[in-house]
Design a protein around this motif. Structure first.
Motif, PDB file in Angstrom:
ATOM      1  N   GLN A 154      54.605  35.685  42.723  1.00 26.22           N
ATOM      2  CA  GLN A 154      53.632  36.119  43.728  1.00 26.22           C
ATOM      3  C   GLN A 154      52.977  37.446  43.324  1.00 26.22           C
ATOM      4  N   VAL A 186      53.980  27.621  48.839  1.00 23.14           N
ATOM      5  CA  VAL A 186      53.421  28.874  49.362  1.00 23.14           C
ATOM      6  C   VAL A 186      51.933  28.902  49.050  1.00 23.14           C
ATOM      7  N   LEU A 190      59.828  35.428  52.227  1.00 22.70           N
ATOM      8  CA  LEU A 190      60.104  34.684  50.995  1.00 22.70           C
ATOM      9  C   LEU A 190      61.607  34.475  50.822  1.00 22.70           C
ATOM     10  N   PRO A 208      51.552  38.119  48.938  1.00 26.87           N
ATOM     11  CA  PRO A 208      52.530  38.372  49.995  1.00 26.87           C
ATOM     12  C   PRO A 208      52.359  39.746  50.645  1.00 26.87           C
ATOM     13  N   VAL A 228      55.166  35.511  53.318  1.00 25.99           N
ATOM     14  CA  VAL A 228      54.164  34.593  52.778  1.00 25.99           C
ATOM     15  C   VAL A 228      53.812  33.535  53.823  1.00 25.99           C
TER      16      VAL A 228
END
Length: 320
Positions: free
Chosen positions: A310, A258, A244, A265, A168
């Motif tokens: 995510q 993030v 991550l 991601p 990320v």
């Protein structure tokens, strides 16, 4: 050179790889003076200096480079002999050497602790390097297994995925782009990035992502430590392209954030790798099976909330 000892060769090989007597001592569980003494005695046997010494760092002389080739062969042959004998002993004892990329520091030690609790008499040696260093260690038979994100194509290896590995863009919690929700990659074009060094798998993944979206990010700083990059990001010095799995603690404590970027991601896989030319010891086989069986569940427990968040964002964007 008839009186050269294996301890001397181990000290020499470790110092050559790490570029430091102090780091070699730490890895071998010796004191720096003990390593210096072993190498001095080896140089006495050879009759020529093996290292150029400059402050705390050392580099090989030409003689040292030639000797290193043979030292690695000797140590690799000894390790093969140890592995063969270990097959007759079973899993009661033995030595397991594992290499890992620095990003794996955030989860692999806990897995190793669980594994060692099941085999308390074994000796585990764990060393850290970037992807390039681990490929060299596998090639030189310096480790039984390696844990990395991007398996090597340079060697004949068996690389088995055991867990997802999301990457990320990390930023300070007060970064202006956080207010804009989901952003196209072009929003990163004018941002400064703090990046890993060449040879790092994370750096390679970042470069591939930006090549795919046709962006040339501005690199404001290059560092070889994930921890240092995180500190620089939190200080507002730039953005970081990070796994991550390296920022779980900072996300929980809301010290880092993030960015929600289209295409991220970037989901890769963690792999456990060994060379096909090497006969694995029972310990290496046991740990390989252990990480394949437990690795994904362990990472899901440690980082699942953030990875799920995510993934949900990605799905929502695809449905909108």
């Amino acid at each position: 050179m008839r009186n050269v000892t294996l301890r001397q060769l181990r000290c020499f090989a470790a110092a050559s790889r790490l570029g430091s007597f102090a780091k070699a001592a730490e890895e071998l569980h010796l004191t720096p003076p003990a390593v210096s003494m072993q190498i001095k005695e080896l140089e006495g046997q050879v009759g020529l200096p093996l290292f150029d010494r400059s402050g705390r760092s050392v580099s090989l002389t030409v003689t040292g480079e030639y000797l290193l080739v043979h030292a690695r062969k000797i140590l690799a042959t000894l390790k093969d002999a140890e592995d063969t004998v270990a097959r007759f002993r079973g899993l009661r004892s033995g030595r397991l050497v594992i290499g890992m990329v620095s990003t794996a520091e955030y989860f692999l030690p806990k897995l190793l602790a669980r594994f060692r609790s099941e085999h308390p008499e074994i000796d585990i040696r764990l060393f850290v390097g970037n992807r390039e260093t681990l490929v060299a260690a596998l090639n030189d038979n310096e480790c039984d297994l390696a844990v990395m994100g991007r398996p090597p194509k340079e060697l004949a290896t068996r690389a088995e995925p055991f867990a997802v590995h999301p990457l990320v863009v990390a930023c300070p919690v007060d970064h202006a782009l956080l207010a804009h929700g989901r952003l196209p990659p072009v929003a990163l074009a004018n941002q400064g990035f703090i990046v890993r060094e060449p040879g790092s798998g994370t750096r390679a993944a970042m470069e591939q992502f930006f090549d795919d979206v046709r962006i040339s990010p501005s690199v404001v700083m290059e560092m070889s430590s994930n921890e240092t990059i995180k500190q620089a990001v939190m200080a507002g010095m730039g953005l970081g392209f990070l796994s991550l799995h390296t920022i779980g603690l900072e996300l929980r404590s809301k010290r880092i954030a993030v960015l929600d970027i289209e295409g991220l991601p970037l989901v890769r896989r963690w792999h456990v790798v060994h060379t096909l030319a090497k006969t694995m010891s029972p310990l290496a086989e046991a740990f390989r099976y252990f990480i394949l069986e437990h690795g994904e569940a362990h990472l899901a427990r440690e980082f699942g909330d953030f990875a799920a968040e995510q993934a949900a964002r990605q799905r929502a964007q695809q449905l909108s």
